[in-house]
Design an enzyme around this catalytic site. Structure first.
Site, PDB file in Angstrom:
ATOM      1  N   ASN A   3       0.835  -1.192   0.000  1.00  0.00           N
ATOM      2  CA  ASN A   3       0.000   0.000   0.000  1.00  0.00           C
ATOM      3  C   ASN A   3       0.871   1.244   0.000  1.00  0.00           C
ATOM      4  O   ASN A   3       1.682   1.405   0.892  1.00  0.00           O
ATOM      5  CB  ASN A   3      -0.895  -0.004   1.260  1.00  0.00           C
ATOM      6  N   ASP A  26      10.385   2.119   1.981  1.00  0.00           N
ATOM      7  CA  ASP A  26       9.135   1.712   2.644  1.00  0.00           C
ATOM      8  C   ASP A  26       9.263   0.243   3.082  1.00  0.00           C
ATOM      9  O   ASP A  26       8.334  -0.558   2.959  1.00  0.00           O
ATOM     10  CB  ASP A  26       7.911   1.907   1.741  1.00  0.00           C
TER      11      ASP A  26
HETATM   12 ZN   LIG Z   1       2.765   4.622   4.024  1.00  0.00          ZN
END
Ligand SMILES: [Zn+2]
Lengths: 424, 306, 177
Positions: free
Chosen positions: A279, A306
């Site tokens: 996501n 991330d």
């Molecule tokens: Zn995020």
């Protein structure tokens, strides 16, 4: 003991250096760069033949999971994964358990990383208490404790007023507000990009608009407040356009993307491999091109990982039920180096985006090989090929969609605060 | 010939394979017309159903199909088993395999579950509906029913009305019909149309009158009544007004058009009773044909070399 | 290596003889019907029937039986099953059914055919007529009427061609070596 890194091609865009130089390290600091043969003797010699010697990589978007989710990752394993991937600095997101919304958590993270960490760790504090978009955290206290930026990452700041206040209030400290842009109503129930592929595989899609509407909102709020906005994990063409436009109007925004947004397309999800569930979701080939274009023209300033490690049990499920996230630290540089191969950018630009610019955005003294800087150095053989094998990751998170990919560019050695890490 | 021992979707089948299944199903249709409706080829084999969503009709159809092939049929009841206690779906499936079953008929609300299981199981996995992905045996029985009436698929115009976005029946039928050369029209409100569906080679209509005009087959889909509360529709009445299959609307189709519905029907929501019970309706035939088609699927998959 | 074992005249003669034998053994054609086994037995059953009709006058019922669903080798055969038409449009209960096949080999097809047949009804008698008996039985089954006994080795292949055009009819033995 002094360490001398010899015979490598030193590239340090922070000083406009690109050439064969020897790097002398004394303790935790860089003593100096010398032309070949001119360096004084050192106790330990590292031969960097065929390698590039660059400022240690800086990841401004890492999930270390500790405290609270130690079964997914710990500060110890996460920072080990970082140095293995060439990163000497990671900025860790606050969505732990408890959330990093108090100095107690910040101090815990810093203490832990000093004791067990392999690289420098800078905590990112939560914008709102418990990331609930209801009340601001104590920014001053948390900055004093060691937070360098604020974000509710994992969750968006759903309340626009709260985002406005955060952008305004943070101006006192000139720290960035990092926004995870997602309209939760639009994305509800979605597990992949909405488009032809989601129609084919029958999984519920997350429209690009779920990201773009909030990018637009935050850019407006940034313009309104004059705050310091950083957009996390840009994944769509529309977001790139919005940010490009905002920058051209002088809005004080920076942006990052992640290797999976320029290395994969949603077509891969036809396999239902839950390691592709992330996501924001992997988008289309069209978006991949736009992301590359954004990196090329400077719209996107930073490549961040991330890094979102998960336990196998959280991924070994039906696609709808699997956790979002990719374990990214140990593949990020090689995937990014592929952009150089493709001609999207040159090595200088890549090092800017993955070391120097994130240091600047976060306001930390990293991302340089200048005299007296921290001895954070990454030595990479850019021609060496390898096959990605997540089972060999230092990270606890083996959740990589790049399993079995052949990539180029191996991290040979990482020097973090003068300490040498190497693998064989 | 059938290439895979699993039936995951129509997507994965060739036109040739589809016809082979349908031809075999006609053989079983003949068997089902006899007094003794049972043949021996799957003697000693066992078929287990693993349904994570309730569906009495599909399960019963598979059960009868298995029994008429002389296989044993066991339902692994999800609600009373350890599944609710947090066992992973993989562990559940591997347990069933260890019990010695040969076929697993699986239904799950999440797309891709049959694929997930087929990757770890030796036994044949048959998809009985996964999320909004596919329901291949439904599409096969629909094709079989259409063939029985129209003698061909190629060149026919088939109009599918309903919640296309959430319908695995629609998806499987779209793949099957387009592979065999039919013209497929999909008719539904834009809120229920999946993204970029036209790329599958179908024509998109938002008007039912235009969409059923001159078609050979009208297929209506079940509307999940909760779509209304999720904001896809203002009301069921308005849906019926715009998309309900009424006698008036059916007149726009060809005179010999047939009406199909995968069941169970919401009368007065997606279909008027006069149409459901009318002379053009083949809805009950679909149910009957379902057994022959599922027999063909079980039988042919059993013949695929492991 | 292939060699013709019956030519079209041989086949015609064999059919004629079998027709006589069937009539003789059953003392006429009352209560008699023929059921050909797909695929080779169906044409042969038709030919036998017209032969019997030409001798006895009066129609005789002929059916076609596909035994695919009754085979016991679904999993062991290389090629996948292809279902052919079953057409037995008359009741067989209480009748004398003559099963007809082109070649009798292991007997397994006949076993399957008898299983299939009994699912259609309860015949008074089942008899077996084959054009060629090539031996190698694996089950206790024998033909009541055989056109010709031909010794073969197990790996050989026997192919019977029966078509509308009589002149093309023949039986060929293809050596397994
Ligand atoms: Zn995020």
């Amino acid at each position: 003991m002094n360490i001398l890194i010899k015979n490598g091609r030193v590239i340090d865009p922070s000083q406009n250096i690109d050439g064969y130089k020897d790097v002398l390290i004394k303790g935790r600091k860089i003593q100096g760069l010398y032309t070949k043969g001119k360096a004084p003797d050192a106790g330990k010699i590292i031969d960097a033949s065929n390698c590039i010697v660059i400022p240690g990589l800086v990841d401004m978007h890492t999930h270390l999971r500790e405290p609270g989710f130690e079964y997914k990752e710990t500060i110890k394993t996460g920072t080990m994964a970082a140095v293995k991937g060439g990163f000497t600095t990671v900025c860790c997101m606050p969505n732990t358990k408890p959330v990093n919304d108090t100095i107690a958590v910040t101090e815990f993270i810093l203490e832990r990383s000093l004791k067990e960490g392999s690289c420098s760790v800078y905590p990112i504090g939560a914008i709102t208490i418990s990331q609930k978009s209801e009340a601001l955290t104590e920014l001053e206290a948390m900055i004093k404790a060691g937070c360098i930026a604020f974000s509710d990452d994992g969750m968006p700041v759903t309340n626009s007023v709260m985002m406005r206040r955060a952008l305004e209030y943070s101006k006192i400290f000139k720290v960035p507000i990092i926004s995870h842009c997602e309209d939760l109503n639009l994305s509800e129930g979605g597990v992949m990009n909405e488009g032809f592929v989601s129609t084919i595989v029958g999984l519920q899609g997350i429209p690009k608009a779920a990201e773009e509407t909030m990018v637009a909102r935050d850019l407006s709020l940034c313009e309104l407040t004059g705050g310091r906005l950083h957009i996390a994990h840009v994944s769509t063409e529309g977001s790139v356009k919005l940010i490009r436009n905002a920058k051209s109007r002088g809005i004080n925004v920076t942006a990052e993307t992640c290797p999976h947004y320029f290395s994969l397309t949603d077509e891969a999800v036809i396999s239902y491999d839950t390691n592709l569930k992330v996501n924001p979701p992997i988008r289309t080939a069209h978006d991949v091109e736009a992301i590359k274009e954004g990196l090329k023209d400077g719209t996107i300033d930073v490549i961040a990982t991330d890094h979102a490690p998960h336990h196998i049990d959280d991924k070994n499920k039906e696609f709808d039920a699997a956790a979002f996230g990719i374990s990214g630290l140990e593949t990020a540089f090689a995937l990014s180096l592929h952009l150089v191969e493709q001609g999207t950018m040159d090595l200088n630009q890549l090092i800017m985006k993955i070391s120097i610019t994130p240091s600047k955005i976060m306001g930390i003294n990293k991302g340089t090989l200048s005299i007296d800087a921290d001895a954070d150095i990454t030595i990479i053989n850019p021609e060496n090929k390898f096959i990605v094998d997540p089972s060999k990751f230092a990270s606890k998170g083996k959740n990589s969609p790049f399993n079995k990919w052949q990539l180029k560019g191996t991290v040979e050695k990482t020097v973090s605060m003068g300490k040498v890490f190497e693998w064989k | 010939m059938i290439k895979s021992k699993h039936l995951l979707g129509i997507k994965e089948l060739s036109a040739k394979e589809i016809y082979h299944i349908l031809d075999t199903a006609s053989g079983f249709k003949d068997v089902l017309k006899r007094d003794i409706k049972k043949v021996p080829p799957l003697r000693g084999k066992s078929v287990v159903s693993l349904f994570f969503e309730p569906s009495t009709r599909t399960k019963t159809s598979f059960a009868l199909a298995a029994k008429r092939l002389s296989a044993d049929f066991v339902n692994f009841s999800v609600s009373t088993s350890s599944v609710i206690k947090g066992e992973t779906i993989q562990d559940t499936a591997l347990t069933i395999q260890s019990l010695g079953a040969d076929f697993m008929i699986v239904r799950h609300a999440s797309s891709g579950v049959p694929h997930l299981l087929s990757n770890i199981l030796e036994m044949s996995v048959i998809n009985a509906g996964d999320g909004a992905n596919e329901h291949p045996t439904q599409a096969l029985l629909d094709l079989f029913t259409i063939l029985a009436h129209k003698k061909r698929i190629e060149g026919l115009t088939v109009s599918i009305i309903g919640d296309i976005a959430h319908s695995r029946v629609a998806k499987s039928n779209i793949y099957a019909l387009t592979k065999l050369g039919a013209n497929v029209r999909v008719i539904c409100p834009p809120t229920l149309m999946p993204a970029e569906i036209e790329k599958l080679g179908v024509d998109v209509f938002h008007s039912t009158d235009k969409g059923v005009k001159n078609c050979d087959v009208v297929m209506t889909l079940r509307l999940q009544l909760e779509r209304q509360s999720k904001g896809f529709l203002p009301s069921l009445e308005e849906y019926f007004n715009l998309y309900g299959l009424t006698s008036e609307r059916l007149k726009l189709a060809k005179d010999d058009a047939i009406v199909m519905h995968p069941g169970p029907m919401n009368r007065g929501v997606e279909i008027e009773s006069a149409v459901a019970d009318g002379p053009q309706s083949v809805i009950l035939e679909q149910v009957t044909n379902g057994i022959a088609v599922r027999m063909a699927v079980l039988y042919l998959l059993a013949g695929v070399k492991k | 290596m292939s060699k013709e074992i019956l030519d079209s005249n041989d086949i015609n003669r064999a059919i004629r003889r079998m027709a006589h034998e069937i009539i003789e053994k059953n003392k006429g054609t009352e209560n008699l019907c023929l059921v050909g086994i797909q695929k080779g037995g169906v044409v042969l059953a038709g030919r036998l029937a017209s032969q019997i009709e030409s001798i006895e006058a009066g129609p005789i019922e002929v059916g076609a039986l596909d035994i695919t669903f009754y085979r016991d080798d679904l999993n062991t055969k290389e090629e996948q099953p292809v279902v052919k038409r079953t057409d037995v449009p008359f009741t067989i209960t209480g009748k004398t059914v003559v099963l007809v096949d082109d070649v009798l080999f292991t007997g397994r097809s006949i076993r399957a055919a008898m299983d299939a047949l009994t699912d259609f009804g309860r015949p008074a008698y089942i008899q077996l007529a084959v054009l060629i008996d090539r031996g190698h039985r694996e089950l206790p089954i024998r033909a009541d009427y055989a056109g010709k006994n031909i010794p073969t080795s197990f790996d050989d292949l026997v192919e019977v061609v029966l078509e509308e055009d009589n002149s093309k009819n023949r039986a060929v033995l293809i050596s397994g070596q």
